[in-house]
Design an enzyme around this catalytic site. Structure first.
Site, short mmCIF file in Angstrom:
data_model
loop_
_atom_site.label_atom_id
_atom_site.label_comp_id
_atom_site.label_asym_id
_atom_site.label_seq_id
_atom_site.Cartn_x
_atom_site.Cartn_y
_atom_site.Cartn_z
N TYR A 206 0.77 -1.20 -0.18
CA TYR A 206 -0.16 -0.02 0.05
C TYR A 206 0.87 1.44 0.04
O TYR A 206 0.49 2.34 -0.42
CB TYR A 206 -0.90 -0.05 1.12
CG TYR A 206 -2.11 -1.00 1.17
CD1 TYR A 206 -3.05 -0.86 -0.23
CD2 TYR A 206 -2.41 -2.09 1.87
CE1 TYR A 206 -3.89 -1.76 -0.16
CE2 TYR A 206 -3.24 -3.03 1.45
CZ TYR A 206 -4.21 -2.74 0.60
OH TYR A 206 -5.26 -3.61 0.29
N GLU B 151 -0.61 -31.05 7.97
CA GLU B 151 -1.06 -29.92 7.12
C GLU B 151 -2.22 -29.55 7.43
O GLU B 151 -2.53 -27.95 7.49
CB GLU B 151 -1.33 -30.76 5.64
CG GLU B 151 -2.12 -29.80 4.55
CD GLU B 151 -2.20 -30.60 3.23
OE1 GLU B 151 -1.75 -31.63 3.20
OE2 GLU B 151 -2.62 -29.82 2.49
N ASP C 13 -2.23 -34.58 3.34
CA ASP C 13 -3.08 -35.22 2.18
C ASP C 13 -2.12 -35.85 1.33
O ASP C 13 -1.24 -35.61 1.31
CB ASP C 13 -3.74 -34.19 1.80
CG ASP C 13 -4.91 -33.50 2.74
OD1 ASP C 13 -5.07 -33.92 3.70
OD2 ASP C 13 -5.49 -32.44 2.27
#
Lengths: 675, 377
Positions: B111, B210, B262
């Site tokens: 910004y 995870e 996973d």
């Protein structure tokens, strides 16, 4: 046995003639009246086509108004009033023109016109009568008469004859013209297949016409004329033997007034020279002394095959009325100007060709860019004899031709190189012919004739080439504007910031600027109030240059223009002017000021600019001198160019090695977040 | 411009006093560009390419680092010119922060660039990439430039006592099992010694996980206590601080690190960034990656062996697997066969699909079996 005979007789008793009008009553779709929305458009189209044809024949600039309003006499009823300033129709012709199908002046004529069969307007009257039982009210005044005739006419469907319901005389403020007032079952829509789109298309290809549409909600849309030239009246020509069929030949010979075949053939058919006549008669085994009316059977057949096989003069193109490239451009600009396209390709008007004994020609226009949507299929505007075709785009030869061009080669998107291309583009395609092979009587699509397809493809490719060069010019311009952004805005800041960090003065950026640009640019700008043109030539190359600048312009302008500094030479006849510029060091610039002479408003697009003294790969905003200009350049220009080239030779090994562009390199495409 | 000093020593990163000279290399950058300008050359910088084609295995460190291929950022092209200009705006900003003793988040920097006119960033990705470029060019870390990510808060549960110097300068002793709530101990973005010291540790190994759901399951089942495990939640692709923390646990406490994710290509990449080093941060792999980390599962063969409920691979999954076949980090025989098997079966499965056999299955059967095979238990 007896029983069968009785049945046959019973069947026979039911056999009777079907009138043409009755036939069309049952088969409305053939004429374009299959639903209320389409019926309204067809009625408007037939009336407007007739009005434009009439005006052109009389050499009048058409002024046609179409008013559509809701009619309260029944549900789904609309009233269409179409009036024109044409020559008017004689009172005795009015009943047949409006109340009888297949009655017309153009069916037998071999010349280009919008209407041909004499079905259109009477079919609209027929449809109006069928759906509302209301007659058409026609007001028509011819110049020689004091008042207008007002007739109310219906079609007697059983006999295919007009029925005049009432007739009167009325004073009309127009000196001549026709006004058609119809009430029919209809539906008014806007959008692609609407009266508005039809008139918009008509306005594009008839820039000489002024068209006004008043919609049912009172909205008034005017297409002002963009040209005050009435198109030359297409000439009626004799039928040409190529493509003639047996029945037609038979009819022509039966109607011939000549006593002998050898007299009739050259007078009734086009292209039959005395030499060709001899050949035809010899091939057909005829003497030429035969009475034309009696030639029939095998004789007729051999005559026809002789006519087809002998080399004849080609059909005359005088029967055609092309729009022409100037007016196509003007029409497109007039109607599509609000879309602010940034490119109007020079339209292509192909020379006439022959197909089945009839001449035809193809014209194509193209606009590109501006506020046209960039990712939609291109908008295809199809026209036949200056009439917009709004239906059955998929079944039309024009569409097939557009789809057969590989537009990817010319800068448009096209899936698999087939089908309608996509891009910010509108394509206009016009086919003009004395006999256009429509796929049906409603005249919505042109049949896929191989000759026509071939001409269409050639014309489309020619226009596409213009598009391609426009797009590549545009890319070059974008490339240039990127470079300008770098040298004018980014580089100075990089220099300022890095100098500040090291605490030293900002170095002279000229060598870096010329290294980045390495071009000579020519930029034009309009001074205040468009009083002329300011031309700036900048040498953004690392070498000093002496340049010769050439301007090409309309010759009347070349004769009046007094630029500052004055040119070193002028050729008014060729419309050329040239300057030998003072020596420009790297990053140096010079200006030419042109001011329009009194009474002449010029425009940047009137000028083409050429520069000599630098290789064309280092030119921006101007082209290298065309090869066929036999120009002797001043000695200092040639010498400076040679010197620059010598300095420009770089020792081998010192050129920058090809480097991977870090910011263009494939970045790790993995979704590895890492904060 | 090739980096002068390969960032091989830990000096610059581990010792706070090294930050004092963080600004010096930025002056060097300016001097190079200035020299090019005075010679009439188009300004340019040379940077190593951060692509999968340009990472090399470093035997000494056991991680994947940037190779020798470089690209040029040149002012000849608008994109290059803008990045050069942004580099100097960024340097100015860094100097300003150093003067004012401020720090800024990555997002704040994005910004801040609103004030940079022509040079403003179009996306935060663009600004993050430039900061990484500056890390490479100056052989410094972004923290040296007083730039840091937002607090990430990856959580730790288990018997580890750390000593954190909090924002008020107070030293807190925290046991990650007994002194924290169910959410565990939240990691700050700075996990260096000056901020976090390891005080005592009862855990025997680290299990990096995870998904949050699986962390909760193991904690609820008391897996950390029963098996002396330290649970670290990776939160998808782990942040730099999480990876750095794992490395410190591994190196300083000699704890084995086991990664449990996973069973899909994206999770394999999570493991790669923990164990081998990520491509985007290949310039600091030696600082972030844990070469000894091992992959526990869910593997493609687990899906078959445990008959786990699975989903069909999507087009993107298949594409990712194919891309991994040419990724040198996955060049080992084990990974090759794992990738081939997943492509062949066309199946993927989540960690939590183990719940098919009940809530205790993962802690009572799956993990003990797998950890046993790996000789961790």
């Amino acid at each position: 046995m007896g029983r069968t005979a009785t049945l046959a007789e019973q069947l026979a008793s039911k056999q009777r003639e079907i009138s043409v009008a009755e036939f069309f009553e049952r088969n409305r779709q053939i004429l374009g009246f299959d639903n209320p929305q389409r019926a309204l458009l067809t009625a408007v189209k037939e009336s407007v086509d007739n009005a434009l044809d009439a005006c052109e024949e009389a050499g009048v600039l058409p002024d046609v108004s179409v008013e559509i309003s809701k009619d309260e006499s029944g549900p789904d009823r609309y009233r269409i009033v179409v009036s024109d300033n044409g020559p008017g129709i004689l009172k005795r012709e009015l009943p047949n023109v409006f109340g009888r199908l297949l009655y017309g002046s153009r069916f037998h004529a071999h010349r280009q016109s919008r209407g041909q069969q004499g079905i259109g307007i009477s079919a609209a009257v027929l449809y109006a009568g069928l759906t509302t039982a209301r007659p058409v009210k026609v007001t028509s005044r011819v110049e020689e008469e004091e008042a207008a005739h007002v007739l109310e006419i219906l079609v007697d469907t059983q006999r295919n004859l007009p029925k005049v319901v009432s007739e009167a005389l009325e004073l009309w403020d127009r000196p001549h013209g026709t006004r058609v007032d119809l009430v029919l079952k209809a539906k008014y829509v806007r959008g692609r297949q609407s009266p508005l789109e039809y008139l918009r298309g008509t306005a594009i290809v008839n820039p000489h016409a002024r068209l006004v549409l008043v919609e049912p909600d009172g909205t008034r849309i005017t297409f002002e004329r963009a040209s005050s030239e009435v198109p030359p009246v297409s000439k009626e020509v004799l039928p040409h033997p190529y493509g003639l069929e047996l029945g037609e030949l038979n009819a022509i010979l039966k109607q011939a007034k000549e006593k002998q075949l050898s007299e009739a053939l050259p007078r009734r058919l086009a292209g039959v020279t005395p030499r060709a006549l001899k050949e035809i008669l010899a091939k057909a085994g005829l003497t030429g002394k035969e009475d034309p009316g009696t030639v029939h059977g095998p004789e007729l057949e051999s005559l026809l095959s002789a006519l087809h096989s002998v080399t004849l003069l080609p059909p005359s193109a005088e029967s055609l009325s092309p729009i022409g490239s100037v007016l196509i451009k003007r029409g497109l600009r007039n109607v599509l100007g609000e879309l602010r396209p940034d490119f109007y390709a020079p339209p292509v008007s192909r020379p006439p060709k022959i197909r089945g004994g009839s001449p035809f020609l193809v014209e194509v226009g193209l606009v590109y860019g501006g506020s046209l949507p960039p990712d939609q299929p291109v908008q295809l505007l199809r026209f036949a004899n200056r009439v917009p075709l709004l239906f059955q785009q998929g079944a039309c030869a024009i569409t097939a031709a557009v789809e057969s061009v590989d537009w990817r080669r010319y800068g448009l998107d096209q899936r698999g190189g087939q089908g309608l291309p996509a891009g910010p583009c509108i394509l206009l395609v016009h086919i003009a012919s004395t006999r256009i092979p429509f796929t049906s009587e409603s005249k919505e699509a042109v049949a896929e004739d191989p000759e026509i397809l071939k001409e269409l493809q050639l014309a489309l490719q020619a226009v596409a080439r213009h598009l391609k060069s426009h797009i590549s010019r545009q890319i070059r311009r974008e490339y240039a504007s990127e470079k300008f952004t770098i040298i004018r805005r980014i580089l100075p800041q990089i220099a300022e910031k890095s100098s500040h960090l090291v605490g030293k003065p900002v170095p002279d950026l000229t060598p870096v600027i010329t290294e980045i640009m390495n071009v000579v640019t020519l930029e034009t700008a309009s001074p205040e109030k468009d009083t002329g043109l300011d031309v700036t030539i900048t040498n953004y190359t690392p070498r000093a240059r002496v340049l010769e600048v050439f301007a090409e312009m309309p010759s009347e302008l070349a004769g009046q223009l007094a630029p500052v500094p004055p040119p070193d030479g002028v050729d008014v006849g060729l419309g050329r002017m040239w300057w030998t510029l003072p020596k420009l060091s790297p990053n140096g610039k010079t200006e030419l000021r042109l001011r329009w002479p009194k009474g002449h408003d010029g425009d940047a697009s009137d000028f083409d600019w050429y520069i000599a003294g630098v290789d064309e790969s280092h030119l921006l905003g101007a082209d290298a001198l065309p090869g066929d200009w036999d120009v002797r350049l001043p000695r200092q220009v040639v010498e400076a160019a040679e010197a620059a080239e010598l300095v420009g030779v770089v020792a081998p090994g010192t050129t920058e090695e090809p480097e991977v562009d870090y910011d263009g390199a494939e970045k790790a495409a993995e979704l590895e977040e890492d904060d | 411009m090739a980096p002068k000093r390969p960032p091989s020593s830990k000096k610059t990163t581990d010792e706070p006093e090294a930050r004092l000279d963080a600004l010096a290399p930025t002056f060097e950058l300016a001097a190079q560009i200035y020299a090019q300008l005075t010679k009439g050359e188009v300004p340019r910088m040379r940077l190593p390419l951060r692509t999968k084609q340009n990472i090399q295995f470093q035997l000494k460190e056991g991680v994947w680092r940037l190779g020798r291929s470089t690209g040029t950022r040149s002012a000849r092209k608008l994109d290059g010119a803008l990045m050069l200009l942004r580099t100097f705006y960024l340097v100015d900003f860094i100097h300003e922060m150093a003067r004012d003793r401020k720090t800024s988040t990555l997002r704040e920097l994005y910004y801040i660039s609103e004030q940079w006119k022509d040079a403003k960033f179009h996306s935060e990705d663009e600004s993050n990439l430039l900061i990484e470029d500056l890390e490479v060019l100056c052989t410094r870390l972004r923290e040296d430039f007083r730039l840091h990510p937002e607090e990430n808060g990856a959580s730790v549960i288990g018997d580890l006592t750390i000593q954190e110097t909090n924002r008020k300068g107070v030293v807190k002793k925290i046991n990650c099992r007994d002194d924290v709530g169910d959410g565990g101990y939240a990691l700050p973005f700075n996990v260096e010694k000056e901020k976090i010291k390891f005080n005592a540790c009862g855990a025997k190994f680290v299990l990096a996980i995870e998904c949050g759901g699986m962390v909760d399951r193991l904690a609820e089942n008391g897996f950390d206590e029963d098996q002396d495990a330290l649970l670290v939640h990776l939160k998808g692709q782990p942040a730099r601080s999480t990876r750095r923390f794992l490395k410190r646990l591994n190196e300083e406490l000699q704890l084995p690190v086991v990664v449990f994710t996973d069973g899909d290509p994206w999770s394999f990449r999570i493991f790669a960034s923990v164990a081998y080093g990520a491509i985007k941060t290949a310039h600091i792999s030696h600082y972030l990656a844990t070469p000894g980390a091992e992959f526990l599962g869910v593997t493609a063969s687990d899906i078959e062996n445990y008959e786990l409920p699975s989903d069909t691979l999507t087009e993107q999954d298949t594409k990712a697997l194919h891309a991994m076949q040419s990724d040198p980090r996955f060049g080992t025989a084990d990974w090759r066969s794992e990738i081939d098997l997943m492509l062949k079966n066309g199946k993927k499965a989540e960690q939590q699909s183990l719940a098919k056999y009940g809530l205790n299955y993962v802690t009572e059967t799956y993990l003990p079996e797998k950890l046993g095979e790996m000789n961790v238990l």
